[in-house]
Design a protein around this motif. Structure first.
Motif, PDB file in Angstrom:
ATOM      1  N   GLY A  31     -19.022 -11.118   8.525  1.00 33.82           N
ATOM      2  CA  GLY A  31     -18.324 -11.616   9.715  1.00 33.82           C
ATOM      3  C   GLY A  31     -17.708 -10.441  10.469  1.00 33.82           C
ATOM      4  N   ALA A  32     -17.725 -10.543  11.789  1.00 35.36           N
ATOM      5  CA  ALA A  32     -17.276  -9.421  12.629  1.00 35.36           C
ATOM      6  C   ALA A  32     -15.815  -9.056  12.351  1.00 35.36           C
ATOM      7  CB  ALA A  32     -17.467  -9.773  14.099  1.00 35.36           C
ATOM      8  N   ASP A  33     -15.002 -10.040  11.937  1.00 37.72           N
ATOM      9  CA  ASP A  33     -13.580  -9.746  11.684  1.00 37.72           C
ATOM     10  C   ASP A  33     -13.389  -8.794  10.508  1.00 37.72           C
ATOM     11  OD1 ASP A  33     -12.909 -11.345  13.688  1.00 37.72           O
ATOM     12  OD2 ASP A  33     -12.148 -13.016  12.469  1.00 37.72           O
ATOM     13  N   HIS A  34     -14.409  -8.683   9.696  1.00 31.93           N
ATOM     14  CA  HIS A  34     -14.259  -7.869   8.474  1.00 31.93           C
ATOM     15  C   HIS A  34     -15.111  -6.602   8.487  1.00 31.93           C
ATOM     16  CE1 HIS A  34     -11.587 -10.836   6.999  1.00 31.93           C
ATOM     17  NE2 HIS A  34     -12.471 -11.777   7.232  1.00 31.93           N
ATOM     18  N   VAL A  35     -15.581  -6.255   9.675  1.00 35.43           N
ATOM     19  CA  VAL A  35     -16.190  -4.928   9.863  1.00 35.43           C
ATOM     20  C   VAL A  35     -15.294  -4.213  10.869  1.00 35.43           C
ATOM     21  CG1 VAL A  35     -18.231  -3.638  10.604  1.00 35.43           C
ATOM     22  CG2 VAL A  35     -18.505  -5.832   9.438  1.00 35.43           C
ATOM     23  N   LEU A  36     -14.480  -3.319  10.379  1.00 28.71           N
ATOM     24  CA  LEU A  36     -13.470  -2.688  11.242  1.00 28.71           C
ATOM     25  C   LEU A  36     -13.996  -1.344  11.727  1.00 28.71           C
ATOM     26  CD1 LEU A  36     -10.408  -3.267   8.874  1.00 28.71           C
ATOM     27  CD2 LEU A  36     -11.441  -4.876  10.488  1.00 28.71           C
ATOM     28  N   THR A  37     -13.936  -1.166  13.048  1.00 24.76           N
ATOM     29  CA  THR A  37     -14.377   0.123  13.597  1.00 24.76           C
ATOM     30  C   THR A  37     -13.392   0.672  14.618  1.00 24.76           C
ATOM     31  OG1 THR A  37     -15.689  -1.065  15.224  1.00 24.76           O
ATOM     32  CG2 THR A  37     -16.868  -0.202  13.307  1.00 24.76           C
ATOM     33  N   ASP A  38     -12.943  -0.189  15.526  1.00 27.04           N
ATOM     34  CA  ASP A  38     -12.180   0.383  16.640  1.00 27.04           C
ATOM     35  C   ASP A  38     -10.668   0.272  16.499  1.00 27.04           C
ATOM     36  OD1 ASP A  38     -12.422  -2.262  16.860  1.00 27.04           O
ATOM     37  OD2 ASP A  38     -13.443  -2.289  18.806  1.00 27.04           O
ATOM     38  N   MET A  39     -10.192  -0.488  15.483  1.00 22.45           N
ATOM     39  CA  MET A  39      -8.741  -0.479  15.271  1.00 22.45           C
ATOM     40  C   MET A  39      -8.351   0.839  14.587  1.00 22.45           C
ATOM     41  SD  MET A  39      -8.389  -2.934  11.948  1.00 22.45           S
ATOM     42  CE  MET A  39      -6.980  -2.141  11.201  1.00 22.45           C
ATOM     43  N   ASP A  40      -7.065   1.061  14.404  1.00 19.06           N
ATOM     44  CA  ASP A  40      -6.646   2.275  13.718  1.00 19.06           C
ATOM     45  C   ASP A  40      -7.007   2.153  12.234  1.00 19.06           C
ATOM     46  OD1 ASP A  40      -5.500   4.490  12.725  1.00 19.06           O
ATOM     47  OD2 ASP A  40      -3.417   3.874  13.081  1.00 19.06           O
ATOM     48  N   LEU A  41      -7.913   2.992  11.784  1.00 20.77           N
ATOM     49  CA  LEU A  41      -8.368   2.907  10.391  1.00 20.77           C
ATOM     50  C   LEU A  41      -7.569   3.834   9.471  1.00 20.77           C
ATOM     51  CD1 LEU A  41     -12.251   2.792  10.890  1.00 20.77           C
ATOM     52  CD2 LEU A  41     -10.660   0.893  10.663  1.00 20.77           C
ATOM     53  N   GLY A  42      -6.485   4.376  10.014  1.00 22.01           N
ATOM     54  CA  GLY A  42      -5.713   5.404   9.295  1.00 22.01           C
ATOM     55  C   GLY A  42      -5.384   5.036   7.859  1.00 22.01           C
ATOM     56  N   ALA A  43      -4.980   3.795   7.645  1.00 16.78           N
ATOM     57  CA  ALA A  43      -4.562   3.404   6.299  1.00 16.78           C
ATOM     58  C   ALA A  43      -5.728   3.472   5.313  1.00 16.78           C
ATOM     59  CB  ALA A  43      -4.004   1.988   6.330  1.00 16.78           C
ATOM     60  N   TYR A  44      -6.949   3.326   5.798  1.00 16.01           N
ATOM     61  CA  TYR A  44      -8.123   3.396   4.922  1.00 16.01           C
ATOM     62  C   TYR A  44      -8.660   4.827   4.814  1.00 16.01           C
ATOM     63  CZ  TYR A  44      -8.387  -1.683   5.606  1.00 16.01           C
ATOM     64  OH  TYR A  44      -8.117  -3.027   5.648  1.00 16.01           O
ATOM     65  N   GLU A  45      -8.273   5.655   5.782  1.00 15.33           N
ATOM     66  CA  GLU A  45      -8.882   6.988   5.854  1.00 15.33           C
ATOM     67  C   GLU A  45      -7.997   8.083   5.263  1.00 15.33           C
ATOM     68  OE1 GLU A  45     -11.602   6.535   9.879  1.00 15.33           O
ATOM     69  OE2 GLU A  45      -9.516   7.160  10.105  1.00 15.33           O
ATOM     70  N   GLU A  46      -6.743   7.749   5.023  1.00 20.39           N
ATOM     71  CA  GLU A  46      -5.795   8.768   4.556  1.00 20.39           C
ATOM     72  C   GLU A  46      -5.346   8.425   3.141  1.00 20.39           C
ATOM     73  OE1 GLU A  46      -2.111   9.015   6.753  1.00 20.39           O
ATOM     74  OE2 GLU A  46      -2.303  11.198   6.723  1.00 20.39           O
ATOM     75  N   ASP A  47      -5.159   9.426   2.292  1.00 18.09           N
ATOM     76  CA  ASP A  47      -4.762   9.129   0.914  1.00 18.09           C
ATOM     77  C   ASP A  47      -3.248   8.897   0.814  1.00 18.09           C
ATOM     78  OD1 ASP A  47      -4.122  11.961   1.236  1.00 18.09           O
ATOM     79  OD2 ASP A  47      -3.716  11.912  -0.912  1.00 18.09           O
ATOM     80  N   TRP A  48      -2.825   8.369  -0.312  1.00 21.08           N
ATOM     81  CA  TRP A  48      -1.432   7.965  -0.510  1.00 21.08           C
ATOM     82  C   TRP A  48      -0.464   9.120  -0.298  1.00 21.08           C
ATOM     83  CZ3 TRP A  48       2.811   8.924  -3.664  1.00 21.08           C
ATOM     84  CH2 TRP A  48       3.799   7.928  -3.703  1.00 21.08           C
ATOM     85  N   ASN A  49      -0.860  10.300  -0.756  1.00 22.36           N
ATOM     86  CA  ASN A  49       0.017  11.476  -0.652  1.00 22.36           C
ATOM     87  C   ASN A  49      -0.023  12.129   0.720  1.00 22.36           C
ATOM     88  OD1 ASN A  49       1.447  12.080  -3.034  1.00 22.36           O
ATOM     89  ND2 ASN A  49      -0.467  12.564  -4.066  1.00 22.36           N
TER      90      ASN A  49
END
Ligand SMILES: Cc1cc2nc3c(=O)[nH]c(=O)nc-3n(C[C@H](O)[C@H](O)[C@H](O)COP(=O)(O)OP(=O)(O)OC[C@H]3O[C@@H](n4cnc5c(N)ncnc54)[C@H](O)[C@@H]3O)c2cc1C
Length: 488
Positions: A31-49
């Motif tokens: 479903g399109a709602d669960h393929v994220l591309t144009d929102m801010d993906l920072g939380a998925y792209e950056e590590d915890w530290n």
């Protein structure tokens, strides 16, 4: 007038068109709602530290195992790398994509159901994206215990715990995530589902595929569910905080505690003076419970008992009275309520957050044989104090397992980034040399990710690396699962 396109522009257009087709196929599955591309993906792209940040082509969030298998097949067809991600609390950059913008992050967060709790068999079957704390609470509602416990438990997931073979604070009694896992369901790099969700305690039927998956950091398959061991909920918890004159005394206290308390001793944590003071500075309500600002080491110990007859507490009291009398301990407090126990543990669990607030430090997650731990610490400390003047030693960890988080923080007032840039390589070299000399491991809990690939390549024997590469080649010949992690 017509313009002719250069080959670079043509290639870019082709790539964009291929990406577009890939994204459309993924949308068709989840479903399109669960393929994220144009929102801010920072939380998925950056590590915890916040040590590193990658760039994802997209984040895909399948709802179940079937969708996961379809997503893997689509990415495999397109030759696109997949990075599995649970809570993204891992500490070795294993769950974030590289910087190329070509990898897809597969988030397991929607696959979070507890499928079953079998009270008589003492097992729970849960999906990979189930948050650890959610499972702990569900078990507790049945008067049962899921003993894996770590400071990130409110965010990390069962899939991530298994993929990193997480340890935590109760390993002494219950073992690592591996020991808690009876069965696994996963999807291979070819998009095939393996249902290995056995709830058996004995099963000697060929190679142990479950144990191959545990600790594989998303490089061999994507874990979608697991069957895990539960235990009867202990009826009493006795928690003590002890101030010690030295780390050798901590080892003697551990030996005595193990011989008196046996398997009831479920946690034995060591904490140096600096991290205790640091927590007190950042969280005023968590000031040091006893000892003073010159006390070099503290121990936090936990005793869990299934009998509610007060004997465990008496034994802890007499253990500590003996240590105080002989001068092997300076001071001690025993919690008198559940709330006090929780507060003592909060001091320990707040260390990573307090350290993060002081700026990223030079981190190590190492282990040595328990018996060698005090000599290891004292020798290394004198070497590093000479090499890195003024550095603050943020040493703490699971002493009962011989596992230390051996971190060096910049001196007060110094810039943390400049400190790391100047000393990280030199300090790592000294720490890992000592670890090897003491027969230890350079990564006891957090795995390899992309952060320790070089160290793995230089520490493992050629034969071990050959076997590991053979396994990877057999299960993921095109290298689409978590590319660049573990073996590089
Ligand atoms: C404050 C704090 C305290 C911590 N304390 C401890 C501790 O005491 N002991 C300890 O061992 N660790 C500790 N950690 C590290 C980390 O929390 C654990 O390793 C945790 O198990 C990671 O779970 P996660 O869901 O966040 O995984 P992620 O960070 O999302 O992923 C970790 C790795 O597992 C892979 N992965 C994730 N899900 C799957 C899946 N379903 N299938 C296949 N691969 C997958 C990822 O690709 C990545 O390589 C701590 C971390 C923090 C931030």
């Amino acid at each position: 007038m017509s313009l002719s396109l250069g080959s670079g522009t043509r290639n870019l257009r082709k790539l964009l068109a291929m990406n577009q087709i890939l994204l459309e196929r993924l949308c068709g599955v989840v479903g399109a709602d669960h393929v994220l591309t144009d929102m801010d993906l920072g939380a998925y792209e950056e590590d915890w530290n916040r040590r590193a940040r990658g760039k994802a082509l997209a984040v895909v969030r399948p709802a179940d195992t079937v969708q996961t298998a379809q997503v893997i097949r689509i990415c495999a067809d397109a030759g696109v790398g997949l990075v599995p991600q649970g809570g993204n609390t891992g500490l070795n950059l294993g769950a974030i994509p590289d910087g190329s913008g070509t990898q897809v992050v597969l988030s397991t967060k929607r696959m979070n159901a507890i499928r079953a709790i079998d009270v008589a068999n003492l097992t729970a079957t849960v999906e990979a994206g189930c948050v650890l704390q959610t499972l702990q609470e569900a078990a507790r509602a049945h008067n049962l215990l899921f003993p894996l416990s770590l400071a990130a438990e409110g965010s990390c997931t069962i899939g991530g715990n298994l993929a990193t073979n997480a340890g935590g604070t109760q390993v002494l009694r219950y073992g690592n995530a591996r020991e808690l896992c009876l069965g696994i369901e996963c999807v291979t790099a070819a998009g095939e589902v393996w249902n290995g969700l056995t709830a058996l305690r004995k099963d000697n039927t060929g190679y142990d595929l479950r144990n191959l998956m545990v600790g594989s950091e998303g490089t061999l398959a994507i874990i979608t569910a697991a069957t895990l061991r539960l235990y009867p909920l202990p009826r009493t918890q006795t928690t003590a905080w002890v101030a010690l004159p030295g780390i050798h005394e901590a080892l003697r206290l551990l030996q005595r505690a193990q011989s008196i308390l046996g398997p009831s001793l479920s946690g034995f944590e060591i904490i140096g003076r600096e991290p205790v003071e640091q927590v007190g500075r950042h969280f005023a309500e968590l000031a040091r419970p006893c000892g003073d600002s010159s006390t070099p080491w503290f121990v936090l110990m936990d005793v869990w008992n299934n009998l509610d007859d007060g004997r465990a507490r008496e034994e802890v009291e007499s253990l500590l009275a003996g240590a105080l009398e002989s001068g092997e301990a300076h001071d001690a407090v025993i919690a008198t309520s559940q709330a006090q126990s929780a507060k003592l543990w909060r001091i320990r669990e707040s260390i990573p957050e307090a350290q993060a607030r002081d700026g990223l430090n030079i981190k190590h997650d190492i282990s040595v044989p328990v018996s060698a731990l005090p000599d290891f610490v004292m020798e290394l400390q004198s070497v590093l104090a000479a090499a890195v003047p003024g550095a603050r030693f943020m040493t703490f960890g699971h002493m009962g397992d011989g596992n230390l988080h051996y971190n060096l923080q910049a001196p007060f007032g110094a810039d943390a980034d400049a400190f790391r840039a100047r000393y990280e390589r030199q300090v790592n070299g000294l720490v890992y040399e000592h670890v090897a000399r003491f027969g230890g491991s350079f990564s006891a809990e957090h795995g390899i990710g992309s952060h320790k690939v070089e160290q793995l390549a230089s520490s493992k024997s050629p034969t071990a690396l050959w076997m590991m590469r053979g396994v990877k080649q057999a299960l993921d010949p095109r290298g689409i699962l978590n590319p660049g992690k573990v073996l590089g």
